[in-house]
Design a protein around this motif. Structure first.
Motif: not given
Length: 367
Positions: A147-154, A166-172, A174-177
């Motif tokens: 499960l990928t949570a809080d995505c901003t792009e699919l 795609t979702r933000p990571t490392f406290g926002g 970076l964006l990771c897919t």
């Protein structure tokens, strides 16, 4: 974010570790599903936003869009079914039982696990609301999938037809897919107002599949004692505001945040804030805009004294119009704002408030 184990025994990995061949038993999974979030006949708008996104994904895969409606039998179910089809569903699965009248994790997750195992969709999408986040985690756990949570792009990966979330990571910062390559279904949650609301097409037609769940009330220990609508709570409703005025630490001290409230009052707007402001206690956390706060899509977003780091950008970049006010001409917010004012927000905000107040008076006299 819940992720499946990295190396399932049935996965076939090519040299280089990037390409996977889907196990044979998972190739029968087809279709993109949206779990429609409804409470007492009222559908959360994020469900329609996700149906629009599901339509795009399904068209790339050449499969159907499915909508799943859970609840108690009632006349509103027929209306919700029609709306789901109008917003992009090809088939609607109605799962009706008095036990499902109010949301509870146990009966909802049991029913959804059974339905997924029966009809085998390859992608399941839910809104990242309080209900959706709870249900998504429970389903992913019982289905033993990722499960990928809080995505901003699919999107769909052209390489292997898998869901690229795609979702933000490392406290926002970076964006990771993320891809769930060798498990099905692939699951993701998306915040309200992140995806654009699709056009409603009342001429669309679709199938309805009635599913009879195997439920008994006495099996479930949790009971709903009361139902309090969001509209009866005092929390800010940023996700549904047409105009938002947000302030950041560039306002220097909490007393200056009154300038944000003053402008918002004149505009009939909601008040938002950056994460440093909520962490410092200038405003309550329900007004935070950003990756760890609310995602918004207003017609007008005014950001005063906000630098515009990626954590905040994720929360507001889909606004129709963004007006940035910042004394630093190199502030990141000017990279994505539609209009910018370089200057001291402590001087500009009172001037804007007065100008809008005068304009309102003129309009009232003219009418």
């Amino acid at each position: 974010m819940s992720q499946a184990p990295a190396n399932p025994p049935s996965a076939k990995k090519a040299a280089g570790g990037r390409k996977f061949e889907l196990p044979e038993e998972l190739k029968i999974y087809k279709g993109v599903w949206v779990i429609v979030e409804q409470e007492r006949g009222k559908v959360h708008t994020v469900s329609y936003e996700l149906l629009g996104e599901a339509r795009k994904l399904a068209d790339k895969l050449g499969v159907e869009v499915g909508a799943v409606i859970l609840g108690a039998p009632g006349p509103f179910i027929h209306e919700i079914t029609g709306e789901a089809i109008a917003y992009g569903a090809d088939v609607v699965y109605t799962v009706l039982d008095p036990v499902l009248a109010e949301y509870r994790t146990e009966p909802y997750s049991k029913v959804m696990t059974d339905v997924v195992n029966t009809f085998k969709p390859e992608i399941v999408l839910l809104g990242a609301s309080t209900l959706g986040r709870d249900l998504a985690g429970a389903i992913a756990t019982t289905l033993l999938t990722g499960l990928t949570a809080d995505c901003t792009e699919l999107d769909i990966s052209a390489e292997n037809r898998s869901l690229a979330a795609t979702r933000p990571t490392f406290g926002g910062t970076l964006l990771c897919t993320i891809q769930t390559l060798a498990y099905r279904p692939q699951m993701a949650t998306i915040r309200p107002r992140v995806m654009q609301m699709p056009e409603r097409d009342g001429t669309r037609t679709g199938r309805v599949v009635e599913v009879t769940p195997n439920l008994a009330e006495e099996v479930f220990v949790t009971k709903v004692l009361d139902f309090i609508p969001d509209s009866d709570q005092e929390e800010a409703q940023l996700a549904f505001a047409d105009i938002i005025v947000s302030g950041g630490k560039g306002l220097q001290k909490p007393e200056n945040f009154k300038l944000i409230w003053d402008l918002a009052e004149v505009l009939g707007a909601e008040v938002g804030a950056s994460r440093p402001c909520t962490q410092a206690g200038w405003v309550t956390s329900d007004r935070q805009v950003g990756q760890t706060g609310k995602t918004v899509r207003p017609k007008l977003y005014i950001a005063a004294g906000i630098s515009g780091a990626i954590q905040h950008r994720v929360g507001c970049e889909n606004s129709d119009v963004i007006l940035a006010i910042n004394s630093d001409p190199n502030a990141p917010i000017f990279d994505f704002a539609h209009h910018g004012i370089v200057g001291d927000a402590l001087q500009i905000l009172p001037a804007l408030t007065e100008q809008f107040r005068q304009r309102r008076l003129v309009n009232r006299k003219a009418s």
